[in-house]
Design an enzyme around this catalytic site. Structure first.
Site, PDB file in Angstrom:
ATOM      1  N   ASN A  10      33.835 -72.589 117.321  1.00 20.87           N
ATOM      2  CA  ASN A  10      34.437 -73.845 116.864  1.00 20.87           C
ATOM      3  C   ASN A  10      35.537 -73.515 115.855  1.00 20.87           C
ATOM      4  OD1 ASN A  10      35.045 -76.421 116.031  1.00 20.87           O
ATOM      5  ND2 ASN A  10      33.233 -76.628 114.714  1.00 20.87           N
ATOM      6  N   LYS A  12      37.578 -75.516 114.473  1.00 16.78           N
ATOM      7  CA  LYS A  12      37.869 -76.620 113.542  1.00 16.78           C
ATOM      8  C   LYS A  12      39.390 -76.882 113.516  1.00 16.78           C
ATOM      9  CE  LYS A  12      33.983 -74.988 110.784  1.00 16.78           C
ATOM     10  NZ  LYS A  12      32.957 -75.797 110.173  1.00 16.78           N
ATOM     11  N   HIS A  98      29.190 -83.716 115.300  1.00 21.66           N
ATOM     12  CA  HIS A  98      29.349 -82.671 114.269  1.00 21.66           C
ATOM     13  C   HIS A  98      29.284 -83.312 112.880  1.00 21.66           C
ATOM     14  CE1 HIS A  98      30.870 -79.357 111.912  1.00 21.66           C
ATOM     15  NE2 HIS A  98      30.657 -78.576 112.956  1.00 21.66           N
ATOM     16  N   GLU A 100      30.786 -82.748 110.253  1.00 22.87           N
ATOM     17  CA  GLU A 100      32.079 -83.011 109.609  1.00 22.87           C
ATOM     18  C   GLU A 100      32.658 -84.343 110.079  1.00 22.87           C
ATOM     19  OE1 GLU A 100      33.938 -79.227 110.470  1.00 22.87           O
ATOM     20  OE2 GLU A 100      32.719 -78.258 108.929  1.00 22.87           O
ATOM     21  N   GLU A 167      22.290 -77.729 113.406  1.00 24.83           N
ATOM     22  CA  GLU A 167      23.152 -77.236 112.332  1.00 24.83           C
ATOM     23  C   GLU A 167      22.776 -77.918 111.022  1.00 24.83           C
ATOM     24  OE1 GLU A 167      27.065 -75.708 113.887  1.00 24.83           O
ATOM     25  OE2 GLU A 167      27.361 -77.868 113.838  1.00 24.83           O
ATOM     26  N   GLY A 173      29.414 -73.633 106.577  1.00 25.80           N
ATOM     27  CA  GLY A 173      30.500 -73.190 105.697  1.00 25.80           C
ATOM     28  C   GLY A 173      30.074 -72.772 104.308  1.00 25.80           C
ATOM     29  N   SER A 209      26.987 -70.993 109.204  1.00 25.19           N
ATOM     30  CA  SER A 209      27.264 -69.711 108.532  1.00 25.19           C
ATOM     31  C   SER A 209      26.823 -68.488 109.325  1.00 25.19           C
ATOM     32  CB  SER A 209      26.624 -69.691 107.136  1.00 25.19           C
ATOM     33  OG  SER A 209      27.246 -70.654 106.313  1.00 25.19           O
TER      34      SER A 209
HETATM   35  C1  PEP Z   1      30.416 -75.313 112.518  1.00 19.46           C
HETATM   36  O1  PEP Z   1      31.619 -75.432 112.558  1.00 19.46           O
HETATM   37  O2  PEP Z   1      29.674 -76.083 113.122  1.00 19.46           O
HETATM   38  C2  PEP Z   1      29.832 -74.231 111.725  1.00 19.46           C
HETATM   39  C3  PEP Z   1      28.582 -73.904 111.908  1.00 19.46           C
HETATM   40  O3  PEP Z   1      30.664 -73.606 110.838  1.00 19.46           O
HETATM   41  P1  PEP Z   1      30.349 -72.260 110.010  1.00 19.46           P
HETATM   42  O4  PEP Z   1      29.903 -71.228 111.011  1.00 19.46           O
HETATM   43  O5  PEP Z   1      31.634 -71.930 109.380  1.00 19.46           O
HETATM   44  O6  PEP Z   1      29.274 -72.573 109.044  1.00 19.46           O
END
Ligand code: PEP
Length: 248
Positions: A10, A12, A98, A100, A167, A173, A209
């Site tokens: 992803n 982003k 997601h 975000e 998640e 992040g 992460s």
């Molecule tokens: C994500 O974008 O869903 C994500 C898990 O990001 P990161 O790996 O940076 O935590």
């Protein structure tokens, strides 16, 4: 891990045309027999989808959209992209729910509408769920996951094209990841909730992460069928390392 293992990148709101040149090594790796069970899917920003699709044309790597509108085809919705538009470009997948986007006000009901529209257009859905730190501290993770799954998938009979991405919001992040036991227990919870809805065994991915260091441990977590990788996937080197360390 056996059978298919998902590796989701992803990107982003990152990436530029030049970043596409960094993907050659990954393409070579994806063609090796050793990685035949690796399902690799890239989710670039909308502006780069066409370029990614061209780049991966002769490979098994798929491309998806990071979100879509609730309306399936066309409409007066400035700044939005519909499931049909993603499909017409050649996308096979879309990420929905997601955190975000949930943080920006996307409700479980919005997500349910989006999932239905995406499935109607034959897109596979990576459906993200997960508790916030506040919810984890209040020990209400199970009821949060239960609500997100039941409302998000409400009324959807065929869950064949749904992939669950667990998640924890506090992990995205931040560099923090759940303890092994906690992660395993939450995956069991998710399976239990899903078992009341379907006989299918939907793939369950972990996201939050994931990087080329913690993957050696994460790959041993029971019940996980792959990983949704954000920041670390923007480095092809790290993403390749994640795939190699998972399938060794
Ligand atoms: C994500 O974008 O869903 C994500 C898990 O990001 P990161 O790996 O940076 O935590």
């Amino acid at each position: 891990m056996t059978n298919n293992i998902y590796f989701i990148a992803n990107w982003k709101m990152y990436g530029s045309l030049s970043s596409i040149n960094t993907l050659n090594k990954l393409i070579n790796l994806s063609k090796l027999k050793k990685y035949k069970n690796a399902i690799i899917i890239y989710f670039p920003p909308f502006t780069l989808i066409q370029n990614f699709i061209n780049k991966f044309k002769t490979t098994k790597i798929s491309v998806g959209g990071q979100n879509c509108h609730v309306v399936e085809d066309y409409g007066s919705f400035t700044g939005s992209v519909s499931p049909k538009m993603l499909k017409d470009l050649g996308c096979k997948y879309v990420i929905l729910g997601h955190s975000e986007n949930r943080i920006e006000g996307e409700s479980d009901e919005d997500i349910n509408k989006k999932i239905r529209s995406a499935l109607n257009k034959n897109l596979k859905v990576v459906f993200c769920i997960g508790e916030t730190l506040k919810e984890k501290r209040k020990k209400i993770t199970f009821s949060v996951l239960n609500r997100q799954i039941n409302k998000g998938l409400k009324g959807i009979k065929n869950l064949n094209n749904i992939i669950i991405a667990y998640e924890p919001v506090w992990s995205i992040g931040t560099g923090l990841i759940p303890k092994d036991k906690e992660l395993e227990l939450n995956v069991i919870k998710i399976k239990k909730i899903l078992s009341k809805k379907t006989k299918l065994r939907l793939p369950i991915l972990y996201g939050g992460s994931v990087n080329n260091k913690n993957i050696s441990n994460l790959k041993n977590i029971t019940g996980i069928n792959g990983f949704l990788v954000g920041s670390a996937s923007q480095s092809s080197k790290k993403f390749i390392d994640i795939i190699k360390k998972t399938i060794n």
